[in-house]
Write a protein that holds these residues in place. Sequence first.
Motif, PDB file in Angstrom:
ATOM      1  N   VAL A 192    -109.204 -11.949   4.731  1.00  0.00           N
ATOM      2  CA  VAL A 192    -107.770 -12.209   4.914  1.00  0.00           C
ATOM      3  C   VAL A 192    -107.376 -11.972   6.373  1.00  0.00           C
ATOM      4  CG1 VAL A 192    -105.441 -11.412   4.356  1.00  0.00           C
ATOM      5  CG2 VAL A 192    -107.123 -11.722   2.538  1.00  0.00           C
ATOM      6  N   ILE A 193    -107.826 -10.851   6.929  1.00  0.00           N
ATOM      7  CA  ILE A 193    -107.492 -10.521   8.324  1.00  0.00           C
ATOM      8  C   ILE A 193    -108.039 -11.591   9.279  1.00  0.00           C
ATOM      9  CG2 ILE A 193    -107.916  -8.876  10.199  1.00  0.00           C
ATOM     10  CD1 ILE A 193    -107.824  -6.656   8.089  1.00  0.00           C
ATOM     11  N   SER A 194    -109.287 -11.978   9.077  1.00  0.00           N
ATOM     12  CA  SER A 194    -109.898 -12.993   9.938  1.00  0.00           C
ATOM     13  C   SER A 194    -109.146 -14.313   9.837  1.00  0.00           C
ATOM     14  CB  SER A 194    -111.364 -13.202   9.561  1.00  0.00           C
ATOM     15  OG  SER A 194    -112.111 -12.029   9.790  1.00  0.00           O
ATOM     16  N   ALA A 195    -108.746 -14.690   8.624  1.00  0.00           N
ATOM     17  CA  ALA A 195    -108.013 -15.938   8.444  1.00  0.00           C
ATOM     18  C   ALA A 195    -106.639 -15.885   9.110  1.00  0.00           C
ATOM     19  CB  ALA A 195    -107.870 -16.250   6.955  1.00  0.00           C
ATOM     20  N   CYS A 196    -105.966 -14.735   9.015  1.00  0.00           N
ATOM     21  CA  CYS A 196    -104.661 -14.580   9.671  1.00  0.00           C
ATOM     22  C   CYS A 196    -104.800 -14.671  11.185  1.00  0.00           C
ATOM     23  CB  CYS A 196    -104.028 -13.245   9.286  1.00  0.00           C
ATOM     24  SG  CYS A 196    -103.362 -13.183   7.613  1.00  0.00           S
ATOM     25  N   LYS A 197    -105.851 -14.091  11.721  1.00  0.00           N
ATOM     26  CA  LYS A 197    -106.088 -14.164  13.162  1.00  0.00           C
ATOM     27  C   LYS A 197    -106.272 -15.611  13.603  1.00  0.00           C
ATOM     28  CE  LYS A 197    -109.201 -11.196  14.665  1.00  0.00           C
ATOM     29  NZ  LYS A 197    -110.414 -10.334  14.672  1.00  0.00           N
ATOM     30  N   GLN A 198    -106.975 -16.376  12.802  1.00  0.00           N
ATOM     31  CA  GLN A 198    -107.286 -17.751  13.176  1.00  0.00           C
ATOM     32  C   GLN A 198    -106.081 -18.685  13.026  1.00  0.00           C
ATOM     33  OE1 GLN A 198    -107.657 -20.543  10.822  1.00  0.00           O
ATOM     34  NE2 GLN A 198    -107.949 -21.881  12.591  1.00  0.00           N
ATOM     35  N   CYS A 199    -105.319 -18.520  11.935  1.00  0.00           N
ATOM     36  CA  CYS A 199    -104.265 -19.502  11.643  1.00  0.00           C
ATOM     37  C   CYS A 199    -102.902 -19.119  12.203  1.00  0.00           C
ATOM     38  CB  CYS A 199    -104.180 -19.739  10.136  1.00  0.00           C
ATOM     39  SG  CYS A 199    -103.452 -18.379   9.187  1.00  0.00           S
ATOM     40  N   GLY A 200    -102.755 -17.901  12.723  1.00  0.00           N
ATOM     41  CA  GLY A 200    -101.477 -17.507  13.303  1.00  0.00           C
ATOM     42  C   GLY A 200    -100.510 -16.867  12.315  1.00  0.00           C
ATOM     43  N   ARG A 201    -100.991 -16.537  11.137  1.00  0.00           N
ATOM     44  CA  ARG A 201    -100.128 -15.895  10.140  1.00  0.00           C
ATOM     45  C   ARG A 201     -99.973 -14.422  10.467  1.00  0.00           C
ATOM     46  NH1 ARG A 201    -100.945 -16.177   3.519  1.00  0.00           N
ATOM     47  NH2 ARG A 201     -99.675 -14.351   3.011  1.00  0.00           N
ATOM     48  N   ASN A 202     -98.745 -13.879  10.356  1.00  0.00           N
ATOM     49  CA  ASN A 202     -98.480 -12.487  10.713  1.00  0.00           C
ATOM     50  C   ASN A 202     -98.258 -11.578   9.504  1.00  0.00           C
ATOM     51  OD1 ASN A 202     -98.628 -12.975  13.532  1.00  0.00           O
ATOM     52  ND2 ASN A 202     -96.541 -13.780  13.506  1.00  0.00           N
ATOM     53  N   TRP A 203     -98.285 -12.167   8.307  1.00  0.00           N
ATOM     54  CA  TRP A 203     -98.164 -11.382   7.074  1.00  0.00           C
ATOM     55  C   TRP A 203     -99.479 -11.494   6.311  1.00  0.00           C
ATOM     56  CZ3 TRP A 203     -93.914  -8.479   5.599  1.00  0.00           C
ATOM     57  CH2 TRP A 203     -92.750  -8.661   6.364  1.00  0.00           C
ATOM     58  N   LEU A 204    -100.130 -10.371   6.045  1.00  0.00           N
ATOM     59  CA  LEU A 204    -101.394 -10.401   5.315  1.00  0.00           C
ATOM     60  C   LEU A 204    -101.167 -10.792   3.859  1.00  0.00           C
ATOM     61  CD1 LEU A 204    -103.227  -7.136   6.505  1.00  0.00           C
ATOM     62  CD2 LEU A 204    -103.494  -9.460   7.386  1.00  0.00           C
ATOM     63  N   MET A 205    -102.066 -11.602   3.323  1.00  0.00           N
ATOM     64  CA  MET A 205    -102.056 -11.850   1.891  1.00  0.00           C
ATOM     65  C   MET A 205    -102.580 -10.595   1.192  1.00  0.00           C
ATOM     66  SD  MET A 205    -103.921 -14.845  -0.366  1.00  0.00           S
ATOM     67  CE  MET A 205    -105.605 -14.277  -0.041  1.00  0.00           C
ATOM     68  N   GLU A 206    -101.872 -10.135   0.183  1.00  0.00           N
ATOM     69  CA  GLU A 206    -102.274  -8.917  -0.534  1.00  0.00           C
ATOM     70  C   GLU A 206    -103.422  -9.220  -1.500  1.00  0.00           C
ATOM     71  OE1 GLU A 206    -100.539  -5.815  -3.915  1.00  0.00           O
ATOM     72  OE2 GLU A 206     -99.215  -7.327  -3.008  1.00  0.00           O
ATOM     73  N   ILE A 207    -104.435  -8.379  -1.481  1.00  0.00           N
ATOM     74  CA  ILE A 207    -105.486  -8.419  -2.491  1.00  0.00           C
ATOM     75  C   ILE A 207    -105.166  -7.308  -3.483  1.00  0.00           C
ATOM     76  CG2 ILE A 207    -107.951  -8.281  -2.978  1.00  0.00           C
ATOM     77  CD1 ILE A 207    -107.248 -10.676  -1.291  1.00  0.00           C
ATOM     78  N   ALA A 208    -104.699  -7.681  -4.657  1.00  0.00           N
ATOM     79  CA  ALA A 208    -104.229  -6.699  -5.640  1.00  0.00           C
ATOM     80  C   ALA A 208    -105.383  -6.176  -6.489  1.00  0.00           C
ATOM     81  CB  ALA A 208    -103.158  -7.340  -6.530  1.00  0.00           C
ATOM     82  N   ASP A 209    -105.082  -5.180  -7.305  1.00  0.00           N
ATOM     83  CA  ASP A 209    -106.081  -4.646  -8.229  1.00  0.00           C
ATOM     84  C   ASP A 209    -106.413  -5.692  -9.291  1.00  0.00           C
ATOM     85  OD1 ASP A 209    -106.082  -2.201  -6.925  1.00  0.00           O
ATOM     86  OD2 ASP A 209    -104.502  -1.361  -8.196  1.00  0.00           O
ATOM     87  N   PRO A 210    -107.658  -5.716  -9.756  1.00  0.00           N
ATOM     88  CA  PRO A 210    -108.046  -6.688 -10.793  1.00  0.00           C
ATOM     89  C   PRO A 210    -107.245  -6.498 -12.077  1.00  0.00           C
ATOM     90  CG  PRO A 210    -109.980  -5.693  -9.755  1.00  0.00           C
ATOM     91  CD  PRO A 210    -108.802  -4.908  -9.289  1.00  0.00           C
TER      92      PRO A 210
END
Length: 283
Positions: free
Chosen positions: A160-178
């Motif tokens: 998620v962090i790597s994708a945000c760095k690449q695409c310019g997104r400033n809000w992380l997508m949350e990975i919730a509990d299963p």
Amino acid sequence: MAVVWLECLTYIVDTVSNSLVFYRMLQRQLPMVHRFFVPELPTASEFELPPNEAHHAGNVLRLRPGSEIEIFDGRGGVQRATIQAQRRQQVICSVACKPLCTARPPGQLTLAVALPKGDRQKVLIEKLTELGCDRLVPLVTQRGVAQPSSAALKRLESVVISACKQCGRNWLMEIADPQVAIDIEKWRCRSEETAIWFADTTDITARGPIMKAGTFQGIGLIGPEGGWTEDERPAAHEGGGIPFSLSRFTLRVETAAIALAAIVRWQMARSELDSSESISKLG
């Protein structure tokens, strides 16, 4: 129905085309500014990049003192900075301007997905992050092929962090509990503004995911490629889910999730635009 799908396809094609044109313009006119994730934006004029980001900046990208970078905290905060010095595994930076806070995209989209195996998980997380999915819930199903262990979830957060760095997104997508699919009753929402769908190609009444006007929250449930069991499917109905289908063929998990995210995000954006135009007319 056909008109809605045509509008959606046209929107996606136009967005991709415009993005490519804009990207090429930026390549010609502006130098690339690399982005780095920091848990907290600095309060002092000088700060250090976190160890993993320092390694990426100094050893992978080979950035040197004087290089301009951008940092973001995953909660909307973003700030420009300049690399001042490098000391072994340390990268010392100074802030170049005041921090900015970017607003969240309109609407809230949660996807509960039975994770695929191996590198397909990375593709899933990358594309959902780029498309603006707000929350991913790993779904535990009876026919699932990958178990969402703690180590696996940590890897997904890194993607998620790597994708945000690449695409310019400033809000992380949350990975919730299963969550266990059979407990889908937990997804019931009393709010009429929330749409809930579950992928089901066996239901002849299933159609594409359509949001009502004014709806800004959506929850999508995507099971494994082996399909829902006879216990899970009734639970989805009872939990308030509306069956949807994107193809008469069996889609891979990541394909279904990415397509659903693109369609719903487009509908949310259109719904917000329609609401804004209505308010403007009233004014």
